[in-house]
Scaffold this motif. Structure first.
Motif, mmCIF file in Angstrom:
data_model
loop_
_atom_site.group_PDB
_atom_site.id
_atom_site.type_symbol
_atom_site.label_atom_id
_atom_site.label_comp_id
_atom_site.label_asym_id
_atom_site.label_seq_id
_atom_site.Cartn_x
_atom_site.Cartn_y
_atom_site.Cartn_z
ATOM 1 N N LEU A 184 -6.026 19.532 4.699
ATOM 2 C CA LEU A 184 -5.337 20.621 5.368
ATOM 3 C C LEU A 184 -6.196 21.096 6.537
ATOM 4 C CD1 LEU A 184 -4.225 22.534 2.169
ATOM 5 C CD2 LEU A 184 -2.877 20.963 3.536
ATOM 6 N N LYS A 185 -5.645 20.958 7.748
ATOM 7 C CA LYS A 185 -6.381 21.366 8.941
ATOM 8 C C LYS A 185 -5.539 22.321 9.756
ATOM 9 C CE LYS A 185 -9.416 17.474 9.845
ATOM 10 N NZ LYS A 185 -9.837 16.522 10.858
ATOM 11 N N ARG A 186 -6.213 23.170 10.467
ATOM 12 C CA ARG A 186 -5.552 24.063 11.418
ATOM 13 C C ARG A 186 -5.933 23.609 12.812
ATOM 14 N NH1 ARG A 186 -3.520 28.857 10.257
ATOM 15 N NH2 ARG A 186 -4.468 29.852 12.063
ATOM 16 N N ASP A 187 -5.072 23.872 13.750
ATOM 17 C CA ASP A 187 -5.358 23.514 15.138
ATOM 18 C C ASP A 187 -6.564 24.288 15.629
ATOM 19 O OD1 ASP A 187 -3.194 21.803 15.270
ATOM 20 O OD2 ASP A 187 -1.815 23.403 15.893
ATOM 21 N N ARG A 188 -7.359 23.605 16.411
ATOM 22 C CA ARG A 188 -8.551 24.243 16.965
ATOM 23 C C ARG A 188 -8.113 25.377 17.898
ATOM 24 N NH1 ARG A 188 -13.888 22.768 17.312
ATOM 25 N NH2 ARG A 188 -14.981 23.582 19.130
ATOM 26 N N GLY A 189 -8.736 26.520 17.733
ATOM 27 C CA GLY A 189 -8.416 27.665 18.567
ATOM 28 C C GLY A 189 -7.255 28.491 18.047
ATOM 29 N N ASP A 209 0.533 23.160 -5.453
ATOM 30 C CA ASP A 209 1.566 22.155 -5.721
ATOM 31 C C ASP A 209 0.975 20.764 -5.839
ATOM 32 O OD1 ASP A 209 3.495 24.091 -5.707
ATOM 33 O OD2 ASP A 209 4.161 23.735 -3.642
ATOM 34 N N PHE A 210 -0.030 20.469 -5.021
ATOM 35 C CA PHE A 210 -0.599 19.129 -5.033
ATOM 36 C C PHE A 210 -1.429 18.875 -6.290
ATOM 37 C CE2 PHE A 210 -3.906 16.032 -4.113
ATOM 38 C CZ PHE A 210 -3.110 14.966 -3.737
ATOM 39 N N PHE A 211 -2.213 19.831 -6.724
ATOM 40 C CA PHE A 211 -3.154 19.603 -7.829
ATOM 41 C C PHE A 211 -2.562 19.878 -9.200
ATOM 42 C CE2 PHE A 211 -6.129 20.199 -4.257
ATOM 43 C CZ PHE A 211 -6.757 18.977 -4.351
ATOM 44 N N GLU A 212 -1.278 20.200 -9.325
ATOM 45 C CA GLU A 212 -0.680 20.418 -10.633
ATOM 46 C C GLU A 212 -0.226 19.136 -11.252
ATOM 47 O OE1 GLU A 212 2.394 23.310 -10.184
ATOM 48 O OE2 GLU A 212 0.976 24.941 -10.371
ATOM 49 N N ILE A 235 -0.939 28.076 2.580
ATOM 50 C CA ILE A 235 -1.969 27.062 2.338
ATOM 51 C C ILE A 235 -2.282 26.973 0.839
ATOM 52 C CG2 ILE A 235 -4.409 26.496 2.696
ATOM 53 C CD1 ILE A 235 -4.091 27.728 5.532
ATOM 54 N N ASP A 236 -2.443 28.120 0.195
ATOM 55 C CA ASP A 236 -2.714 28.131 -1.252
ATOM 56 C C ASP A 236 -1.558 27.531 -2.036
ATOM 57 O OD1 ASP A 236 -5.191 29.246 -0.877
ATOM 58 O OD2 ASP A 236 -4.553 31.306 -1.309
ATOM 59 N N GLY A 237 -0.332 27.776 -1.610
ATOM 60 C CA GLY A 237 0.842 27.208 -2.264
ATOM 61 C C GLY A 237 0.855 25.691 -2.169
ATOM 62 N N LEU A 238 0.471 25.157 -1.012
ATOM 63 C CA LEU A 238 0.406 23.694 -0.853
ATOM 64 C C LEU A 238 -0.655 23.093 -1.770
ATOM 65 C CD1 LEU A 238 0.654 23.338 3.034
ATOM 66 C CD2 LEU A 238 2.335 22.592 1.360
ATOM 67 N N LYS A 239 -1.808 23.741 -1.836
ATOM 68 C CA LYS A 239 -2.878 23.225 -2.686
ATOM 69 C C LYS A 239 -2.473 23.247 -4.158
ATOM 70 C CE LYS A 239 -6.846 24.431 0.160
ATOM 71 N NZ LYS A 239 -8.037 25.293 0.266
#
Length: 130
Positions: free
Chosen positions: A104-109, A127-130, A121-125
């Motif tokens: 998971l990356k955010r655009d620079r700046g 969902d992936f690790f369950e 972001i926490d929701g994506l994490k």
């Protein structure tokens, strides 16, 4: 390489490059992470040809069968001739897939994430690790 008739399990696991140092191999035996027929073995256990060992190393699980006794540590190409890896394919694939997690990356700046961004972001994490 010359073969020996008697060889300790900690020295063998170090020689075939399962563990980086002999101390780590010895500690793994003492902690019960090296098993023979479902029983914990001591670091001084004598290795015999055709014995099958179950080794836990972190999240990695290995099942190896001894095909030869290697006295001292050598290069990896030579070491693989002294054991046969019988680890089930499911376990091997499961271990390898642990390293293919999404990045998971955010655009620079883009600045610091807002509270809403952080929840997404926490929701994506989660969902992936369950």
């Amino acid at each position: 390489m010359p073969e020996k008739e008697k060889l300790r399990i900690d020295k063998y696991l170090w020689a075939i490059r399962i563990f980086k140092t002999r101390t780590l191999a010895s500690d793994a035996c003492k902690a019960g992470r090296v098993k023979l027929d479902g029983k914990n073995i001591k670091p001084s256990h004598e290795v015999r040809i055709n014995e099958i060992y179950h080794i836990s190393k972190g999240i990695e699980r290995k099942v190896i069968r001894v095909t030869g006794l290697l006295e001292s540590r050598t290069d990896a190409k030579t070491a693989i001739n002294f054991y046969e890896d019988n680890t089930p394919v499911e376990q091997t694939q499961a271990f390898k897939s642990m390293f293919h997690a999404p990045i998971l990356k955010r655009d620079r700046g883009a600045g610091r994430p807002t509270k809403r961004d952080r929840r997404e972001i926490d929701g994506l994490k989660d969902d992936f690790f369950e």
